[in-house]
Design an enzyme around this catalytic site. Structure first.
Site, short mmCIF file in Angstrom:
data_model
loop_
_atom_site.label_atom_id
_atom_site.label_comp_id
_atom_site.label_asym_id
_atom_site.label_seq_id
_atom_site.Cartn_x
_atom_site.Cartn_y
_atom_site.Cartn_z
N GLU A 90 -11.91 5.40 16.30
CA GLU A 90 -11.97 4.02 16.83
C GLU A 90 -10.96 3.82 17.97
OE1 GLU A 90 -11.35 1.82 13.26
OE2 GLU A 90 -9.18 1.83 13.42
N GLU B 29 -1.19 4.13 11.86
CA GLU B 29 -2.05 4.18 13.04
C GLU B 29 -1.19 4.20 14.30
OE1 GLU B 29 -5.42 1.52 12.76
OE2 GLU B 29 -5.68 2.01 10.65
N ASN C 297 10.15 -4.40 13.41
CA ASN C 297 11.57 -4.10 13.36
C ASN C 297 11.98 -4.00 11.89
OD1 ASN C 297 14.24 -3.85 13.58
ND2 ASN C 297 14.62 -5.85 14.50
N HIS D 235 -19.42 -1.67 2.38
CA HIS D 235 -18.18 -1.92 3.10
C HIS D 235 -17.46 -3.12 2.52
CE1 HIS D 235 -15.87 -3.26 6.88
NE2 HIS D 235 -15.26 -2.20 6.38
N HIS D 236 -16.19 -2.94 2.15
CA HIS D 236 -15.35 -4.02 1.65
C HIS D 236 -14.11 -4.14 2.52
CE1 HIS D 236 -16.88 -3.53 -2.79
NE2 HIS D 236 -17.77 -4.13 -2.02
N GLU D 237 -14.15 -4.99 3.51
CA GLU D 237 -12.92 -5.27 4.28
C GLU D 237 -12.19 -6.37 3.53
OE1 GLU D 237 -11.19 -4.08 7.19
OE2 GLU D 237 -9.87 -5.42 6.07
N HIS E 66 -9.60 2.71 3.95
CA HIS E 66 -8.94 2.59 5.26
C HIS E 66 -7.72 1.68 5.14
CE1 HIS E 66 -11.97 4.13 8.37
NE2 HIS E 66 -12.27 4.66 7.21
N GLU E 67 -6.71 1.98 5.91
CA GLU E 67 -5.43 1.23 5.94
C GLU E 67 -4.69 1.24 4.61
OE1 GLU E 67 -8.26 -0.88 7.01
OE2 GLU E 67 -8.14 0.05 8.99
N GLU F 39 -8.30 6.73 5.70
CA GLU F 39 -8.09 6.76 7.14
C GLU F 39 -6.61 7.09 7.38
OE1 GLU F 39 -7.99 3.07 9.18
OE2 GLU F 39 -9.15 3.81 10.86
C1 NOJ Z 1 -10.54 -1.02 10.68
C2 NOJ Z 1 -11.27 0.21 10.26
O1 NOJ Z 1 -10.54 1.36 10.55
C3 NOJ Z 1 -12.62 0.22 10.92
O2 NOJ Z 1 -13.29 1.42 10.65
C4 NOJ Z 1 -13.38 -0.98 10.45
O3 NOJ Z 1 -14.60 -1.00 11.12
C5 NOJ Z 1 -12.62 -2.25 10.74
N1 NOJ Z 1 -11.28 -2.16 10.24
C6 NOJ Z 1 -13.28 -3.46 10.10
O4 NOJ Z 1 -13.18 -3.37 8.70
CA CA Z 2 -8.03 1.40 10.82
#
Ligand code: NOJ
Ligand code: CA
Length: 702
Positions: free
Chosen positions: A508, A172, A194, A413-415, A483-484, A502
């Site tokens: 975003e 990112e 670093n 959604h699974h964060e 994502h990530e 992503e």
């Molecule tokens: C970063 C993600 O890119 C975003 O889309 C998401 O809403 C947030 N994390 C929370 O999970």
């Molecule tokens: Ca992100």
């Protein structure tokens, strides 16, 4: 006796050879040579139309606690094969893909540490580039730890590069355009972390890397089929302009633990004198294995809205309440005071369901549906979410039923907050919950540092985790948008339920300070080479402070540019990211988002230049309609569009969504015009593209 015979055979195949082996692409334009130097060092070169692209570059590995695998090789007789086949992706930019290449496998042996170690290098030459990988056949050498891979890619000069700095955790970043020699000094590319203590060079960059030579050759460096191995970066020797692979280390500084037989990912070099050939290339997909899923009927391209942009712009929150000293294991939500900003509440979700269903969307993503968001980020807590328990004001059964009654599905959604151990503990139950309520797609996320502490997003262990999730999801008929996670390398061919990632700055960032206008003219040359991106386009209100108090950021894009992204940022998963009320205000422009397909039978890249503009035409997979999108960076542009890609026997109604003459991404971003006319294969359109602007055209057969 048996042993002697085997040894004789081994001697017969492992003869020293200093002859140059040559492999050419099917059209003869690309030539690859392979040599062993006198010291037995493997070396290759690449030429395009007789011009050098890769100067002599050496190949090999440093092995932990064992002799290096870099010299003293003996070569066997190369094996040449050719393939010319056509395959049909489950979803894609085209409904059929030609996989045509010539291949050379060079068997190598090396005597070291009291044994003979075997390593093959497999080279493939396509018309638009080359790939090579290392294969370790089954042998007495059962396993080893790679201390580093030493694959060079020696450039022919101080090329222009569109690059992001090396990092073990994120892509990112905004892109920097500079000469290779300027990477070291460019402060814009300052690293978040670093990495020098791990041996990472201050001139290290990430792939996919886009380059242009002074005589107009476009070169792209990346990798394909990243499986059970760490992600590759490129360390640049900026005196000699030589890139060397740099693998992401694990917590101990090791790169990869390997058990023979084993194959590394492919290292790729695309080359053409046309920028559009790089965009149209299927090289990365072709280097991946064919689909391994027996049944793909449940996988489908998806257009979706979300209760999402309101959290990203800070109009509402993921969290249900504001809690201090939060511990999910003991927190009692029934006693908590709601913060009255929670976006994923029943009423709001119903409002989105109504609008999304009416607009013909397939799905609605809801973030912040589950407990734990009160204190989820940056704390390196192991137990942060359970992926199972909805907030008190999110009635999961009723909302799924309501969505179903309206003909759409909710998207899960699974964060994980980077807590891989926690996600692995809950994932089976989390996927079962999805099956139970009828969710068939999940957006997963890995914000923050990876746990266990000291691991990172791109090492071998994490790479294994992401693929395990995708495989498990396939077993349960779930599509994944990660994502990530590590940036993609074409694995969606093998596992087409990996519908998105992503792994770059998406929309975003328009809410986190804004993106440069060039960003979307670079991503298709870089990040998208490995697979689709969940870029989340479709923003219609550019001054965020007008509806998200305190957010002073600005979306650096015009409305027409936002529409064009549905074409230029290819993905089988496309979001209409803005609010229902913003779409209602500009219902005429929203019509394009309703109309635009998310699956294509044919794509034609019309013209492009990285960092400047991209124009692409695509044909709907389900009809004879065509759609065209053009995105533009900082300088306004007059574009002449020749519609000769259309079927000459047909007439189309063209609806053209374009920037007005005074549109500008900063000063007048929401100014667009819509015109209609008849068009055919002989039509030519003059289109104005504002700074940060573009155009989108639907061509419906009449
Ligand atoms: C970063 C993600 O890119 C975003 O889309 C998401 O809403 C947030 N994390 C929370 O999970
Ligand atoms: Ca992100």
């Amino acid at each position: 006796m048996k042993k002697i015979v085997l040894n004789l055979i081994a001697c017969a195949v492992a003869f020293p050879s200093f002859a140059t082996e040559t492999l050419t692409s099917p059209d003869g334009n690309i030539k690859l040579t392979f040599d062993l130097t006198k010291a037995g060092v493997p070396e290759y070169t690449v030429q395009y139309h007789g011009k050098p692209v890769i100067l002599p570059s050496t190949l090999g590995f440093e092995i932990k606690d064992e002799a290096p695998l870099t010299s003293g090789f003996k070569q066997g007789k190369p094996v040449f094969t050719s393939v010319d086949e056509t395959w049909a992706p489950v979803w894609g930019e085209n409904d059929s893909i030609v996989n045509k290449y010539n291949q050379m496998t060079v068997p190598l042996t090396q005597k070291a540490d009291g044994m003979t170690r075997k390593m093959n290098i497999v080279f493939r030459a396509y018309d638009d580039g080359i790939g090579f990988r290392y294969e370790f056949p089954a042998q007495k050498w059962k396993g080893f730890t790679i201390a580093d891979e030493a694959s060079q890619m020696a450039m022919t000069g101080d090329h222009t590069a569109w690059w992001i700095p090396g990092d073990y955790d994120t892509q990112e970043y905004k892109y920097t355009r500079s000469r290779l020699s300027e990477i070291r000094a460019t402060s814009e590319g300052a690293r978040m972390h670093n990495l020098s203590q791990t041996g990472f060079s201050p001139t290290g960059v990430q792939t996919s890397l886009m380059l242009k030579t002074d005589d107009g050759l476009y070169i792209n460096l990346h990798e394909a089929a990243l499986i059970d191995y760490p992600a590759m970066h490129l360390n640049l020797d900026d005196t000699n302009m030589v890139f060397t692979s740099w693998l992401t280390p694990d917590i101990n500084g090791d790169k990869a633990v390997v058990t023979t037989p084993f194959k590394t990912p492919w290292r790729t070099v695309m080359v053409s004198d046309k920028a559009t050939d790089i965009l149209a290339s299927d090289l990365i997909l072709n280097l991946n294995d064919p689909c391994v899923l027996d049944d793909t009927s449940w996988i489908h391209p998806t257009k979706y809205m979300g209760v999402w942009w309101e959290m990203i712009t800070n109009k509402s929150s993921w969290a249900y309440c504001d809690a201090e000293n939060f511990d999910l294991a003991t927190f009692d939500y029934s006693k908590a005071t709601p913060n009255n900003r929670h976006g994923a509440n029943n009423d709001n979700v119903r409002r989105y369901i109504d609008f999304a269903a009416e607009a013909g969307m397939d799905q609605l993503l809801i973030e912040g549906w589950n407990i734990g968001w009160e204190d989820w980020s940056g704390k390196e807590k192991e137990y942060v979410f359970d992926f199972l328990t909805p907030y008190p004001d999110f009635d999961i059964a009723a909302l799924n039923d309501y969505a179903k009654s309206k003909g759409i599905k909710l998207m899960m959604h699974h964060e994980t907050s980077g807590s891989i151990p926690n996600y692995e503990k809950y994932i089976d139950r989390a996927y079962d919950l999805m099956n139970h309520y009828g969710y068939d797609a999940v957006k997963s996320g890995y914000v923050g540092n990876i746990l266990p502490k000291g691991e990172n997003h791109y090492n071998q262990k994490s790479v294994r985790h992401y693929l395990e999730c995708v495989k498990k999801a396939a077993d349960k008929h779930i599509m994944v948008n990660g994502h990530e996670a590590v940036r993609p390398t074409g694995l969606c061919r093998t596992y087409p339920n990996l519908v998105g990632n992503e792994s770059a700055c998406g929309t975003e960032y328009q809410s986190f300070g804004g993106l440069p206008t060039a960003h979307v003219t670079i991503l298709p040359f870089t990040r998208l080479q490995g697979g689709p991106m969940d870029y989340t386009p479709g923003i219609f209100r550019m001054n965020l402070s007008e509806f998200a108090p305190g957010n002073t950021s600005h979306v650096n894009s015009t409305v027409a540019n936002q529409l064009a992204l549905y074409l230029t940022m290819y993905s089988p998963l496309q979001m209409a990211a803005d609010f229902p009320e913003h779409y209602a205000e500009k219902a005429d422009a929203f019509q394009f988002i309703k109309d635009v397909p998310v699956d294509w039978s044919k794509s034609v890249y019309i013209d492009a230049e990285p960092g400047e503009f991209i124009v692409v035409a695509r044909k709907d997979k389900k009809s004879d309609d065509w759609y065209v999108g053009g995105v533009n960076a900082e300088d306004s542009r007059e574009f002449t569009l020749n519609l000769d890609f259309l079927d000459p026997s047909k007439t189309y109604e063209a609806t053209i969504y374009s920037d007005t003459d005074d549109a500008h991404y900063l000063t007048n971003p929401e100014s667009y015009q819509i015109t209609r006319r008849k068009a055919g294969a002989s039509s030519v359109m003059k289109l104005h593209m504002a700074p940060g602007g573009g155009f989108a055209i639907s061509l419906k057969e009449i």
